[in-house]
Design a protein around this motif. Structure first.
Motif, PDB file in Angstrom:
ATOM      1  N   HIS A 170      -9.757  -5.889  -5.542  1.00  0.00           N
ATOM      2  CA  HIS A 170      -8.524  -5.133  -5.285  1.00  0.00           C
ATOM      3  C   HIS A 170      -7.860  -5.605  -3.990  1.00  0.00           C
ATOM      4  O   HIS A 170      -8.516  -5.684  -2.946  1.00  0.00           O
ATOM      5  CB  HIS A 170      -8.811  -3.636  -5.195  1.00  0.00           C
ATOM      6  CG  HIS A 170      -7.604  -2.798  -5.442  1.00  0.00           C
ATOM      7  ND1 HIS A 170      -6.560  -2.729  -4.550  1.00  0.00           N
ATOM      8  CD2 HIS A 170      -7.247  -2.001  -6.497  1.00  0.00           C
ATOM      9  CE1 HIS A 170      -5.622  -1.931  -5.023  1.00  0.00           C
ATOM     10  NE2 HIS A 170      -6.025  -1.474  -6.211  1.00  0.00           N
ATOM     11  N   ASN A 201      -5.915  -4.196  -1.956  1.00  0.00           N
ATOM     12  CA  ASN A 201      -5.786  -3.202  -0.890  1.00  0.00           C
ATOM     13  C   ASN A 201      -7.128  -2.759  -0.310  1.00  0.00           C
ATOM     14  O   ASN A 201      -7.190  -1.761   0.424  1.00  0.00           O
ATOM     15  CB  ASN A 201      -5.032  -1.966  -1.402  1.00  0.00           C
ATOM     16  CG  ASN A 201      -3.542  -2.226  -1.530  1.00  0.00           C
ATOM     17  OD1 ASN A 201      -3.030  -3.223  -1.032  1.00  0.00           O
ATOM     18  ND2 ASN A 201      -2.837  -1.342  -2.208  1.00  0.00           N
ATOM     19  N   LEU A 202      -8.172  -3.492  -0.626  1.00  0.00           N
ATOM     20  CA  LEU A 202      -9.496  -3.169  -0.106  1.00  0.00           C
ATOM     21  C   LEU A 202      -9.878  -4.108   1.028  1.00  0.00           C
ATOM     22  O   LEU A 202      -9.779  -5.330   0.907  1.00  0.00           O
ATOM     23  CB  LEU A 202     -10.549  -3.271  -1.210  1.00  0.00           C
ATOM     24  CG  LEU A 202     -12.001  -3.035  -0.747  1.00  0.00           C
ATOM     25  CD1 LEU A 202     -12.216  -1.573  -0.361  1.00  0.00           C
ATOM     26  CD2 LEU A 202     -12.993  -3.453  -1.830  1.00  0.00           C
ATOM     27  N   ALA A 214       0.832  -1.197   0.000  1.00  0.00           N
ATOM     28  CA  ALA A 214       0.000   0.000   0.000  1.00  0.00           C
ATOM     29  C   ALA A 214       0.865   1.244   0.000  1.00  0.00           C
ATOM     30  O   ALA A 214       1.963   1.269   0.556  1.00  0.00           O
ATOM     31  CB  ALA A 214      -0.919   0.008   1.218  1.00  0.00           C
ATOM     32  N   HIS A 248      -4.329   1.923   0.984  1.00  0.00           N
ATOM     33  CA  HIS A 248      -5.139   0.818   1.482  1.00  0.00           C
ATOM     34  C   HIS A 248      -6.438   1.425   1.997  1.00  0.00           C
ATOM     35  O   HIS A 248      -6.425   2.376   2.778  1.00  0.00           O
ATOM     36  CB  HIS A 248      -4.445   0.048   2.608  1.00  0.00           C
ATOM     37  CG  HIS A 248      -5.201  -1.184   3.008  1.00  0.00           C
ATOM     38  ND1 HIS A 248      -6.355  -1.137   3.772  1.00  0.00           N
ATOM     39  CD2 HIS A 248      -4.992  -2.494   2.731  1.00  0.00           C
ATOM     40  CE1 HIS A 248      -6.814  -2.353   3.948  1.00  0.00           C
ATOM     41  NE2 HIS A 248      -6.005  -3.205   3.333  1.00  0.00           N
ATOM     42  N   LEU A 255      -7.802   3.767  -4.126  1.00  0.00           N
ATOM     43  CA  LEU A 255      -7.125   2.516  -4.481  1.00  0.00           C
ATOM     44  C   LEU A 255      -6.193   2.719  -5.679  1.00  0.00           C
ATOM     45  O   LEU A 255      -5.071   2.203  -5.697  1.00  0.00           O
ATOM     46  CB  LEU A 255      -8.155   1.430  -4.779  1.00  0.00           C
ATOM     47  CG  LEU A 255      -8.956   0.939  -3.568  1.00  0.00           C
ATOM     48  CD1 LEU A 255     -10.131   0.086  -4.017  1.00  0.00           C
ATOM     49  CD2 LEU A 255      -8.068   0.150  -2.603  1.00  0.00           C
TER      50      LEU A 255
END
Length: 320
Positions: free
Chosen positions: A56, A58-59, A3, A36, A31
């Motif tokens: 995704h 980073n979600l 991230a 993050h 994103l």
């Protein structure tokens, strides 16, 4: 995926109400910029607005209620920044559920501000509805005098946010298509009526309003996150002077794009939302923010979607 940590050290961003009309437009921007993102939402209207970003890495998605202070505190603990959107939004929604409006918009916001830690950033979705009916042009120095329950509750929430050094973004009336489409907002509602009814009356069309496309609104939150040093502890009007328009001007733009549509100004009815104002956006523009999507573009995209909604989809978009 690693991230992003931006120049200020912000990496983890929490979005309360992140599956809503605005949140579902903000999350992809963050994103894409490498942050993050944790979305905190009660999913009253479902999780489908997040389908486009679900894959995704980073979600993170957390189901919860902004009125559950202990849960809010726990979810906030690891955030570098909080984008606080969770609210009952708009005059009609708040008028239909007034007790819920007060608890979510005021108590929910206090729950966030009470648990903000030193160094955490807070960006709040406030509203131009705080101003009410104003002679002349509203700036951030104009005394606020909200006319609706929505405006009053959001003004109270903004006061909590500014008291802890957060940023209050006083958004113009938002419109346009987002992953969580709403048809109860003024431009979207008028466009839907034009498609469904073709001919209808418009009350108090001379009332001045000011508008902002939902994607430009989303962009403003990313801008505030990345310019927090210049914006912390302050309120900012967000919009563009080119979209200081009367209700009738907007209606005629819609009418011109819907075959067989005729919108007439009526002198017999009244608009229960009595806001009538023009707004300056010089303060945020001086920092480099610019809204880019005009009313014609927003109406055009709405007309690609609204005629093709099923009755079930349309009902859900009206928050019923």
């Amino acid at each position: 995926m690693e991230a992003k940590r931006d120049d200020s050290g912000v990496r983890n961003v929490l979005i309360t109400g992140g599956a809503g009309y605005l949140g579902s437009a903000i999350a992809p921007l963050l994103l894409e910029d490498g942050y993050h993102v944790t979305i905190y939402d009660c999913f009253r209207w479902g999780a489908s607005p997040l389908l486009h970003i679900a894959s995704h890495p980073n979600l993170t998605v957390v189901k919860g209620n902004i009125l559950d202070e202990e849960h809010v505190k726990k979810v906030m603990a690891d955030a570098d920044a909080v984008v606080h959107l969770a609210a009952l939004v708009g005059y009609p929604a708040c008028a239909s559920e007034p007790e819920m409006a007060v608890s979510i918009n005021v108590q929910g916001t206090e729950n966030v501000t009470k648990n903000l830690k030193a160094g955490q950033r807070l960006i709040y979705a406030s509203t131009g509805s705080c101003y009410g009916a104003v002679q002349g042009i509203c700036t951030e120095e104009t005394p606020i005098s909200p006319l609706t329950l929505y405006g009053r509750t959001k003004a109270e929430g903004e006061a909590f946010v500014l008291a802890v050094g957060g940023v209050g973004l006083r958004l113009a009336t938002v419109f346009g298509v987002s992953p969580r489409l709403r048809l109860d907002l003024l431009v979207n509602d008028l466009t839907n009526k034009a498609v469904q009814k073709r001919c209808f009356d418009l009350y108090e069309g001379s009332f001045r309003r000011t508008f902002l496309h939902v994607r430009d609104a989303a962009k403003a939150f990313v801008f505030a996150l990345q310019h927090y040093g210049s914006m912390g502890g302050q309120a900012f009007n967000v919009g563009d002077e080119s979209m200081n328009l009367t209700k009738l001007q907007v209606a005629k733009m819609i009418e011109a794009n819907v075959e067989g549509c005729q919108i007439s100004e009526s002198q017999n009815g009244t608009d229960l939302d009595k806001r009538d104002y023009e707004v300056s956006y010089a303060k945020i523009r001086s920092l480099g923010f610019k809204a880019n999507i005009n009313m014609e573009m927003g109406i055009g995209e709405l007309l690609k979607i609204i005629p093709n909604l099923s009755s079930e989809e349309a009902a859900k978009c009206k928050n019923v």
